[in-house]
Design an enzyme around this catalytic site. Sequence first.
Site, PDB file in Angstrom:
ATOM      1  N   LYS A 281      65.358 -19.657  41.355  1.00  0.00           N
ATOM      2  CA  LYS A 281      64.936 -20.727  42.262  1.00  0.00           C
ATOM      3  C   LYS A 281      66.044 -21.008  43.261  1.00  0.00           C
ATOM      4  O   LYS A 281      67.174 -21.319  42.878  1.00  0.00           O
ATOM      5  CB  LYS A 281      64.592 -21.994  41.490  1.00  0.00           C
TER       6      LYS A 281
ATOM      7  N   SER B 110      62.264 -22.311  47.131  1.00  0.00           N
ATOM      8  CA  SER B 110      61.378 -21.192  46.814  1.00  0.00           C
ATOM      9  C   SER B 110      61.778 -20.569  45.484  1.00  0.00           C
ATOM     10  O   SER B 110      62.934 -20.667  45.066  1.00  0.00           O
ATOM     11  CB  SER B 110      61.442 -20.130  47.920  1.00  0.00           C
ATOM     12  N   VAL B 111      60.806 -19.917  44.836  1.00  0.00           N
ATOM     13  CA  VAL B 111      61.043 -19.276  43.546  1.00  0.00           C
ATOM     14  C   VAL B 111      60.728 -17.792  43.668  1.00  0.00           C
ATOM     15  O   VAL B 111      59.724 -17.401  44.273  1.00  0.00           O
ATOM     16  CB  VAL B 111      60.183 -19.908  42.434  1.00  0.00           C
TER      17      VAL B 111
ATOM     18  N   GLY C 258      57.894 -24.519  47.465  1.00  0.00           N
ATOM     19  CA  GLY C 258      57.592 -25.938  47.380  1.00  0.00           C
ATOM     20  C   GLY C 258      58.330 -26.704  48.457  1.00  0.00           C
ATOM     21  O   GLY C 258      58.917 -26.119  49.376  1.00  0.00           O
ATOM     22  N   GLY C 259      58.311 -28.025  48.337  1.00  0.00           N
ATOM     23  CA  GLY C 259      58.939 -28.855  49.344  1.00  0.00           C
ATOM     24  C   GLY C 259      60.448 -28.776  49.340  1.00  0.00           C
ATOM     25  O   GLY C 259      61.093 -29.119  50.332  1.00  0.00           O
ATOM     26  N   TYR C 260      61.043 -28.305  48.228  1.00  0.00           N
ATOM     27  CA  TYR C 260      62.498 -28.320  48.108  1.00  0.00           C
ATOM     28  C   TYR C 260      63.114 -26.926  47.987  1.00  0.00           C
ATOM     29  O   TYR C 260      64.328 -26.799  47.916  1.00  0.00           O
ATOM     30  CB  TYR C 260      62.909 -29.168  46.901  1.00  0.00           C
TER      31      TYR C 260
ATOM     32  N   LEU D 165      57.463 -15.654  44.478  1.00  0.00           N
ATOM     33  CA  LEU D 165      56.462 -16.286  43.623  1.00  0.00           C
ATOM     34  C   LEU D 165      55.802 -17.488  44.276  1.00  0.00           C
ATOM     35  O   LEU D 165      54.594 -17.683  44.144  1.00  0.00           O
ATOM     36  CB  LEU D 165      57.092 -16.718  42.292  1.00  0.00           C
ATOM     37  N   GLY D 166      56.589 -18.314  44.942  1.00  0.00           N
ATOM     38  CA  GLY D 166      55.999 -19.504  45.542  1.00  0.00           C
ATOM     39  C   GLY D 166      57.040 -20.348  46.247  1.00  0.00           C
ATOM     40  O   GLY D 166      58.237 -20.168  46.083  1.00  0.00           O
TER      41      GLY D 166
ATOM     42  N   ASP E  52      55.467 -35.848  38.755  1.00  0.00           N
ATOM     43  CA  ASP E  52      54.669 -34.855  39.486  1.00  0.00           C
ATOM     44  C   ASP E  52      54.008 -33.883  38.509  1.00  0.00           C
ATOM     45  O   ASP E  52      54.041 -32.669  38.708  1.00  0.00           O
ATOM     46  CB  ASP E  52      55.546 -34.102  40.482  1.00  0.00           C
TER      47      ASP E  52
END
Length: 460
Positions: A120, A108-109, A104-106, A101-102, A219
């Site tokens: 996640k 993946s999902v 991020g900085g910390y 799905l995507g 955020d």
Amino acid sequence: MATRGRPGAKQVADHSVSDGGEQRRIPQKPPGPERCDVCSAVSAAGAAADLIDVAPLEEDLTKEPQQIVVTIMSNDPAKVCLKVDPALHYRNVELEPYRFLGRGGYGSVFYSRRANVAVKALTHGASFRWELAVSLIVSSAARRQELSDIAKHFLQIYAFSSVEKIIVMEYIRHDLRTYLDEHCKPVTQSALDALVREFRGLAKALAFFHIECGLAHLDVKQNNILVNCDPRTGDPVRMVLADFSLAAINGNSFLNKCCMVCPGRPGVTGVHIIDTEDAVNSLPSNNILLFRMSRRPPEFLLDYCNGVGPRCGEVMGAMTTFAMDVFALGSVVHEVLLLCLSRVLGRDPFPHMTCTDEPMDHKTILSLLAYRLALTDYLSQSWSSAGFVNPAGTREGISSALQWECMRDMFLASAEAWTRTVRRKMNGARSPSMFADILDLSILLCHFDPDVRRTVSALA
């Protein structure tokens, strides 16, 4: 594109083989989870040690078992221990196949099509434990009858694996940016009404997050707001505040006085999730507070211009952090308002100021304040029926708040330039009456006065 390995497999696998052109990971024996003296470690094998299916939750979450039990530490009565239901903890998560799905900085999902859940996988142990702790706290709020309206704006947690650093949670199909790309074409009154209802709910959820939980999100943006929509109309039916990677404690927090543990059960060793120092370590750094300054409220920007920058490692008050996150939510509402207005009017009548996520210099910050003042004043005076006086502040008010004359001169020059630009670009454009409610809400959430902003939690 489907991903065949477990999201966290890279943390326990050391080689892979090729099978018909497709990479297939061969996981080695995973390392044992960290043992904790507070938790009872149980080593007996159990069939439920690996998560292979997810049972749906009751619609009435108050009938679900409590995810967290609060106990007083016998050796330190001033300290609280949050004990997580051991049934949530699994050795491995096996819900393949996955769809990416995507990232991020910390972490993946992924989406598990078989279980219809989001998975996640976080990269680092510290970020995994902190996000898990925050997620469990807000997820557990759904079990309280009086908070059912608030709970719908947070994701429910189904399970986690401390070995694989994985959190299994509700799957929501869109983030807000993707939703707007695919829906609201054309913009309808029912869609706008639903957006206003859900944004108001998110504002109340933020009040709960800051004041009751003692946490700040820091955020809030379109990508971190998830949306479920009506399959027939496309109208949003639920908006959720997600991604607590940057969340921090504020002055109302109890996490700096407690620990969170998950006792062991057959086949799964107990784990220590967070302790008091983890809460202190969550305090935002200057880099985080200066990140995405375009979403920071005017009082934050004025302090920065006056040399009163964020103080790293300092606990901010709950009302301060609430006003900060509410303004960021207002910026999102403002973006949605301008996009939908452009679609209805058939053109983009609004001037835009492009800002990067990186820290800004003083000239850019002053130009941003001037842009907000010019655009919001035009919208409120020409279109809004909210009755707010000077919602974005006044030239005199902002100028007098700046300590140095060079800053005042820079701001006043920008304010004059942006006022001319807004009037020329808008050129008498008028908003259809269907936008009245979302316009008034954006003005309230982005109000110059933080005290006015905070009243959003009392909206019906």
